[in-house]
Design an enzyme around this catalytic site. Structure first.
Site, PDB file in Angstrom:
ATOM      1  N   GLY A 117       0.459  -6.981   1.756  1.00 24.93           N
ATOM      2  CA  GLY A 117       0.803  -5.748   2.458  1.00 24.93           C
ATOM      3  C   GLY A 117      -0.376  -4.806   2.525  1.00 24.93           C
ATOM      4  O   GLY A 117      -1.518  -5.204   2.269  1.00 24.93           O
ATOM      5  N   ASN A 118      -0.111  -3.573   2.905  1.00 28.68           N
ATOM      6  CA  ASN A 118      -1.182  -2.580   2.989  1.00 28.68           C
ATOM      7  C   ASN A 118      -0.625  -1.221   2.604  1.00 28.68           C
ATOM      8  O   ASN A 118       0.572  -1.077   2.352  1.00 28.68           O
ATOM      9  CB  ASN A 118      -1.799  -2.578   4.398  1.00 28.68           C
ATOM     10  CG  ASN A 118      -0.785  -2.200   5.445  1.00 28.68           C
ATOM     11  OD1 ASN A 118      -0.356  -1.056   5.522  1.00 28.68           O
ATOM     12  ND2 ASN A 118      -0.368  -3.172   6.240  1.00 28.68           N
ATOM     13  N   ARG A 119      -1.478  -0.216   2.581  1.00 24.78           N
ATOM     14  CA  ARG A 119      -1.079   1.077   2.014  1.00 24.78           C
ATOM     15  C   ARG A 119      -0.460   2.038   3.016  1.00 24.78           C
ATOM     16  O   ARG A 119      -0.192   3.191   2.683  1.00 24.78           O
ATOM     17  CB  ARG A 119      -2.303   1.738   1.353  1.00 24.78           C
ATOM     18  CG  ARG A 119      -2.697   1.051   0.049  1.00 24.78           C
ATOM     19  CD  ARG A 119      -3.954   1.676  -0.543  1.00 24.78           C
ATOM     20  NE  ARG A 119      -3.834   3.105  -0.737  1.00 24.78           N
ATOM     21  CZ  ARG A 119      -4.856   3.938  -0.887  1.00 24.78           C
ATOM     22  NH1 ARG A 119      -6.087   3.469  -0.843  1.00 24.78           N
ATOM     23  NH2 ARG A 119      -4.661   5.226  -1.056  1.00 24.78           N
TER      24      ARG A 119
END
Ligand code: CTP
Ligand code: CA
Length: 239
Positions: free
Chosen positions: A33-35
């Site tokens: 995932g990412n932030r």
């Protein structure tokens, strides 16, 4: 009062916004995932609806407390998980949109072989591990190539890690041209800026590769400035 009610300058305009961050499964319990929190995209959906637009918000993994800000009679929320799912929904919904804003952080890669069962440490025997990745489709580039039509304005976002304002503009111009979008909103990100922050700052690059504006403020203020910039870009084109 007039201060609280914005001009309905998007009345009858249909806006498709993607927001949040896609997640690519590794196995049944893990993902890449990412932030991205989705806050800027949610602010765009809310601001557009407040100005009279009919909005579809394609929401990738946005926390409910964040998504709550987009709840409005003129906002329809379409939840997705992966980049592939987002592409399916965006390509379906673009047919009835006047403006598309790809604010989502889309995973550039997905796991080549998703494991049916949980990956177990005992299988790597202390040797570390690597995961093979496959490139995901570029949803935004696909929109420009396959779905461009007169009356449709396509807007991209770019979050860049840069050392200077000059580099931000340079990278932004190159990405604008590479994607072929009508407008690109660019912001600087790093370990300490851009994601959880309440404030955001963007520069806008239009189809003639000019920096047409810059805005700094709350995510809602930035959203309103971007929507105004989109209207300006649409005004410059024969619709
Ligand atoms: N985007 C997309 N599909 C992808 C990757 C990105 O639609 N598979 C969209 C994003 O939503 C954003 C824009 O493209 O609006 C720019 O994303 P960005 O990650 O900055 O660009 P990339 O082309 O992926 O380049 P890189 O990550 O290498 O900087
Ligand atoms: Ca990317």
């Amino acid at each position: 009062s007039d201060l609280e009610t914005p001009a309905p300058d998007l009345e009858g305009i249909r806006v498709l916004v993607s927001a949040g961050g896609t997640r690519e499964p590794i196995d049944p319990v893990r993902y890449i995932g990412n932030r991205s929190s989705g806050r800027q995209g949610v602010a765009l959906a809310a601001a557009a609806a407040a100005r009279g637009a009919d909005v579809v918000l394609v929401s990738a993994n946005i926390e409910q407390s964040v998504l709550d800000d987009a709840i409005h009679p003129r906002v329809r929320i379409e939840p997705v998980g992966t980049a592939t799912e987002m592409q399916g929904v965006v390509e379906r919904e673009v047919a009835s949109a006047d403006i598309v804003i790809m604010a989502a952080a889309v995973s550039d890669y997905r796991v080549a072989k998703v494991a049916d069962g949980k990956l177990r440490k005992e299988n790597s025997r202390g040797k570390g591990m690597s995961i093979a990745l496959t490139e995901n489709p570029d949803i935004l580039a696909g929109l420009v190539q396959e779905h461009r039509r007169s009356g449709l304005t396509i807007v991209g976002f770019a979050a860049e890690t840069v050392a200077s304002e000059e580099e931000l503009v340079e990278r932004g111009k190159r990405k604008r041209a590479r994607k072929g979008v009508d407008l690109l909103a660019v912001n600087a990100v790093g370990w300490n800026e851009g994601f959880e922050a309440g404030d955001n700052s963007l520069i806008f690059i239009d189809a003639s590769d000019s920096v047409t504006g810059a805005v700094q403020g709350s995510k809602r203020e930035v959203a309103d400035a971007l929507l105004t910039e989109v209207l300006r870009a649409r005004g410059n084109e024969p619709l």
